[in-house]
Design an enzyme around this catalytic site. Structure first.
Site, short mmCIF file in Angstrom:
data_model
loop_
_atom_site.label_atom_id
_atom_site.label_comp_id
_atom_site.label_asym_id
_atom_site.label_seq_id
_atom_site.Cartn_x
_atom_site.Cartn_y
_atom_site.Cartn_z
N ASP A 13 0.85 -1.20 0.00
CA ASP A 13 0.00 0.00 0.00
C ASP A 13 0.89 1.25 0.00
OD1 ASP A 13 -2.24 1.70 0.17
OD2 ASP A 13 -3.25 0.39 1.61
N HIS A 193 -8.09 -3.38 8.32
CA HIS A 193 -7.12 -2.53 7.60
C HIS A 193 -7.70 -1.13 7.53
CE1 HIS A 193 -4.38 -1.63 4.04
NE2 HIS A 193 -5.36 -0.79 3.78
N HIS A 195 -7.30 3.30 6.90
CA HIS A 195 -6.60 4.48 6.37
C HIS A 195 -6.90 5.66 7.28
CE1 HIS A 195 -4.79 3.19 2.51
NE2 HIS A 195 -5.65 2.18 2.68
N TYR A 287 6.90 15.10 28.78
CA TYR A 287 6.68 16.25 27.89
C TYR A 287 7.87 16.41 26.96
CZ TYR A 287 4.95 20.76 26.35
OH TYR A 287 4.48 21.79 25.58
#
Lengths: 338, 338
Positions: A13, A193, A195, A287
């Site tokens: 991908d 899966h 995105h 931080y």
């Protein structure tokens, strides 16, 4: 919770991001790093799968079988995985991929068209492959329809069936609904899966696991079509924080991004996306103001920056106190901390 | 669900990304765009708040009061908000900020130190300011302790109290636990501020809203310390998809990123982060392969690219069919679609 199996799709991908120009050398480098990091399945090849290298989907300068051979030559533990979209690739293409070293295949169809995968899934099983059914654009069907199609893939012999959010359009509640229904009605494992178009790739992966999915996809630095996939590096950090069992090593996964993938991308003019300094701060719960002094102490004492930050988090450090950072780095160097 | 109020901190937390060098002109440009987009509170100033411009926290080349005046001069609806960290800034600094046009303040302390905010919150209320208590590094205290500290801020007169994930270290389950307890025990509204170090900024904001928070922070393109804040553009898209009531306009928020902020960042050598093409694809539920033809059709028919993609999603388009895209663009141009 059941063990999670990770599939990394940086080299498939993610190849959309480099116009499908990962060379066999690139693939060997990244696949080796992913294998050493403990990723279970490493997907490789053109972004649109076997024989995707065409005028329609974009030509690659490299031969697909050379790319598969390159991965198979370095991978020792993971399954070398190819994507097969019936209509783009064929059963014959899959046979050639297997001869080149592929040991797993994901057979992908639109979410409402599992039928077209029947012969491909059955053929893949006959070839002895680990065979994944991959239902794309899953946001376009309701949960009941996704289940019907997934059942077809199960009946063809798929070892796993995936709910695939190709467009990055799902909200966590959608994921929960779909994966729960699949989990309740299938005997085979469920995969997810994602995105990151809506910034929800990690959250949707958590929702999928909570609902019973055990196969989860990522890509290094989130490389992939659209806004990219779920970043594997971040996914491993979050799964560690959640106490989930999986096979990946966080540092080695991060190193696969920075030491294997980043130079490959740089050579193609692309920059990797995950801010790994920020990731480790979030993971450690410190931080970002710690970073400067921790980096200096890392160099001075020859210890891993990440070990320093994680130990500081454990000690619940609040500011970026230089003295404290040096003390921690020194103790790590002397193996007083582990 | 109750109405959500959005605070955008591009011009304050985001100023870390440009080493605190937003000029009054930069601030006017971005604040105006945010105000027109319907953001409720626009936070401005040095990343570390009032009088943060020091050798410790980084000098700004611009005078803080000029920056506040610049924002106050263009903002018509939103509250011009400043950050006050007691110990860095003082009550006197806040008075000057109010004279320059600030109408709201966030008084910030470490999560276990609300006490130090008492005089500042009381003074702010006397000045007639909308006053927010801001509990930083909230991942370091358990829910019960966060509640104790929040109750103190409420007792000092704060209008809202925030649970602030400064280190980007919280998981959605942590957010749910903390916000739920605050919601059950406070009379004032609850806010949540996130960082994206673990890729969970949007997910944690959803968890906060689900648990009862009504004040949520973001920044354009996620600009901010560490891995950045929650991207306001993505947040608005996700809140729209969830059907939540809020005051912001999605397109105008996206435009504030691309048309106001991006040129400002470019002039400082910084690139904005959100992939807004990918965002709108995820929002519309269409695959990225639509983008090329949709962009052409947008230019040809003079209609907004986003309208085309959203309408294609509504019609449940699957591939990137050129004919269909042209038809939709044409219908939008003729006002047949709305």
């Amino acid at each position: 919770m059941a063990k999670i199996y990770l599939t990394d799709t940086t080299l498939r991908d993610g190849s959309h991001t480099v116009s499908h120009q990962f060379s066999p050398e690139d693939v060997a480098k990244v696949a080796k790093a992913l294998d050493e990091a403990g990723i279970d399945l490493i997907e490789i090849g053109h972004g649109d799968g076997l024989t995707g290298s065409t005028i329609n989907y974009g030509f690659s300068n490299y031969k697909e079988l050379d790319v598969i051979r390159a991965a198979a030559g370095v991978v020792k533990r993971a399954k070398v995985t190819v994507l097969l979209i019936p209509g783009i690739g064929s059963v014959e293409d899959l046979e050639e991929a297997v001869h080149a070293g592929a040991t797993a295949v994901r057979v992908a169809t639109h979410v409402t068209e599992a039928d077209v995968a029947e012969q491909h899934i059955k053929a893949a099983k006959k070839m002895g492959l680990w065979t994944v059914g991959f239902l794309m654009m899953a946001h376009m069907a309701d949960a009941e329809r996704v289940l019907q199609e997934a059942k077809k893939m199960e009946s063809y012999g798929a070892d796993v069936v995936y709910c695939t959010d190709s467009a990055g359009a799902m909200l966590p509640a959608d994921v929960t609904e779909k994966i729960s229904l699949l989990k309740a009605n299938l005997s085979i494992p469920i995969g997810f899966h994602s995105h990151n178009n809506l910034g929800l790739a990690i959250a949707n992966s958590i929702a999928a696991v909570d609902a019973g999915a055990t196969y989860i996809d990522g890509s290094l630095s989130g490389l992939g079509a659209g806004a990219g996939n779920t970043p594997t590096d971040t996914l491993v950090a979050v799964f560690n924080r959640m106490g989930l069992e999986h096979g990946a090593d966080l540092y080695k996964t991060m190193d696969a991004s920075t030491e294997a993938l980043a130079p490959v991308l740089l050579s193609k003019g692309v920059t990797a996306q995950t801010n790994l300094d920020a990731l480790i701060c979030g993971y450690a719960g410190v931080y970002s103001s710690f970073m400067l002094h921790a980096r200096r102490a890392s160099a001075r004492f020859g210890v891993d920056l990440r070990d320093i930050l994680i130990e500081l988090g454990r000690r619940r450090a609040v500011g970026g106190q230089e003295d404290w950072i040096i003390e921690v780095a020194n103790e790590i160097a002397q193996n007083k901390v582990k």
